[in-house]
Design an enzyme around this catalytic site. Structure first.
Site, mmCIF file in Angstrom:
data_model
loop_
_atom_site.group_PDB
_atom_site.id
_atom_site.type_symbol
_atom_site.label_atom_id
_atom_site.label_comp_id
_atom_site.label_asym_id
_atom_site.label_seq_id
_atom_site.Cartn_x
_atom_site.Cartn_y
_atom_site.Cartn_z
ATOM 1 C CG ASP A 177 -2.053 0.933 1.159
ATOM 2 O OD1 ASP A 177 -2.285 1.489 0.077
ATOM 3 O OD2 ASP A 177 -2.727 1.142 2.186
ATOM 4 C CG ASN B 92 -7.490 -2.241 -6.339
ATOM 5 O OD1 ASN B 92 -6.539 -2.997 -6.148
ATOM 6 N ND2 ASN B 92 -7.866 -1.338 -5.429
HETATM 7 C C1 FPP Z 1 -1.973 0.259 -3.290
HETATM 8 O O1 FPP Z 1 -1.461 1.564 -3.289
HETATM 9 C C2 FPP Z 1 -1.379 -0.466 -4.396
HETATM 10 C C3 FPP Z 1 -2.070 -1.041 -5.390
HETATM 11 C C4 FPP Z 1 -3.535 -1.014 -5.507
HETATM 12 C C5 FPP Z 1 -1.380 -1.720 -6.505
HETATM 13 C C6 FPP Z 1 -0.155 -2.488 -6.134
HETATM 14 C C7 FPP Z 1 0.651 -2.651 -7.349
HETATM 15 C C8 FPP Z 1 1.999 -2.611 -7.412
HETATM 16 C C9 FPP Z 1 2.874 -2.546 -6.255
HETATM 17 C C10 FPP Z 1 2.700 -2.616 -8.709
HETATM 18 C C11 FPP Z 1 2.312 -3.635 -9.653
HETATM 19 C C12 FPP Z 1 2.422 -5.015 -9.166
HETATM 20 C C13 FPP Z 1 2.957 -5.993 -9.871
HETATM 21 C C14 FPP Z 1 2.820 -7.420 -9.434
HETATM 22 C C15 FPP Z 1 3.713 -5.699 -11.084
HETATM 23 P P1 FPP Z 1 -2.469 2.779 -3.544
HETATM 24 O O2 FPP Z 1 -2.477 3.061 -4.987
HETATM 25 O O3 FPP Z 1 -3.798 2.434 -2.968
HETATM 26 O O4 FPP Z 1 -1.752 3.907 -2.764
HETATM 27 P P2 FPP Z 1 -2.465 5.064 -1.904
HETATM 28 O O5 FPP Z 1 -3.220 4.381 -0.797
HETATM 29 O O6 FPP Z 1 -1.323 5.866 -1.411
HETATM 30 O O7 FPP Z 1 -3.351 5.793 -2.854
#
Ligand code: FPP
Length: 263
Positions: free
Chosen positions: A43, A91
């Site tokens: 996250d 998501n």
């Molecule tokens: C949460 O951070 C993260 C995600 C929903 C996506 C996770 C994906 C990756 C780490 C990269 C891609 C993965 C692979 C396997 C290539 P957020 O976007 O919710 O962050 P925030 O809470 O700060 O908005």
């Protein structure tokens, strides 16, 4: 001859053990008490990017880089399974451009996995509902799983269009179908039967769950498998999570008393 054999045994056995232990003591990690399965809720990509005046996509890109390093390190340490939350069933509610970016990132990751993680001997699996994914993605998942299935290193489960409740509902449906077909007496249903209906069937439960970026919730991640997991919430955003942070989490895990309901 006997002396040589004795020395050989010392070298491979007692002396080898001493050095292995010593190495473990140096890094502070007890190599005999590693979590078998680590789950990670990656996250904070968006906030990481915002803090730097960058688009959210830059945060996800940095997050993907971070992931490569952490999987490599986990594999080097001898962790057997790692499950990472890449895209949840919720998501899809994000702006289409962000969804598209994440899907492309995941696609690239799967396509390049053969090259990028070959040295690390990583077995890749995708867990989650596939039918909502593009056909191209579904085909790539099958290809990557096939290409990496004979590897002997860490198993990496990429949770992609994954939801813990959906997984449990699916497992329940399988059991209901068996019961309706007269193959299973509802009274005989065991935890193992439920476990067999999960995406992670045959894998050990999660021992250590890490969530970055300070949030302290499960967000529908592996609801069944984390029943006895030690949870560690790290303030850093995922792109800032480094191999040394993984070491710290493992050390904290090893310092906890796991009683599994006993005393
Ligand atoms: C949460 O951070 C993260 C995600 C929903 C996506 C996770 C994906 C990756 C780490 C990269 C891609 C993965 C692979 C396997 C290539 P957020 O976007 O919710 O962050 P925030 O809470 O700060 O908005």
């Amino acid at each position: 001859m006997r002396a040589v054999l004795f020395l050989d045994l010392c070298h491979e056995g007692i002396i080898g053990m001493f050095f292995r232990k010593n190495k473990a003591i140096t890094s502070g990690i007890d190599m005999d008490n590693l979590p078998r399965h680590i789950g990670i809720i990656m996250d904070g990509n968006g906030r990481w990017a915002k803090k730097r005046g960058l688009p959210r996509s830059a945060g996800h890109k940095a997050g993907a880089e971070s992931l490569k390093k952490i999987v490599t390190e986990a594999n080097n340490l001898g962790i057997e399974y790692i499950t990472v939350y890449a895209f949840s069933t919720e998501n899809w509610k994000r702006p289409q451009a962000e969804v598209d970016y994440l899907m492309n990132l995941l696609m690239d990751y799967l396509i390049n996995a053969e090259k990028t993680l070959a040295g690390e001997n990583v077995r890749i699996r995708a867990i989650g509902s596939r039918k909502e994914l593009s056909e191209e993605m579904q085909e790539q998942i099958i290809k990557t799983e096939k290409l990496t299935r004979d590897r002997t290193g860490i198993v990496m489960n990429i949770a992609l269009n994954y939801g813990g409740r959906e997984e449990l509902v699916n497992a329940a449906k399988t059991l209901c179908r068996k019961a309706a077909a007269g193959e299973l007496n509802p009274e005989d249903v065991t935890e193992k039967d439920m476990d067999d209906g999960l995406y992670t069937a045959g894998q050990p439960d999660v021992d250590l769950l890490i969530r970055t970026s300070g949030e302290q919730r499960l967000s529908n991640f592996m609801l069944w498998q984390v029943s006895y997991a030690e949870m560690i919430f790290v303030d850093k955003a995922w792109p800032d999570f480094k191999p040394k942070d993984l070491h710290e989490c493992i050390k904290i895990f090893q310092g906890r008393g796991r009683r599994f309901g006993g005393i």
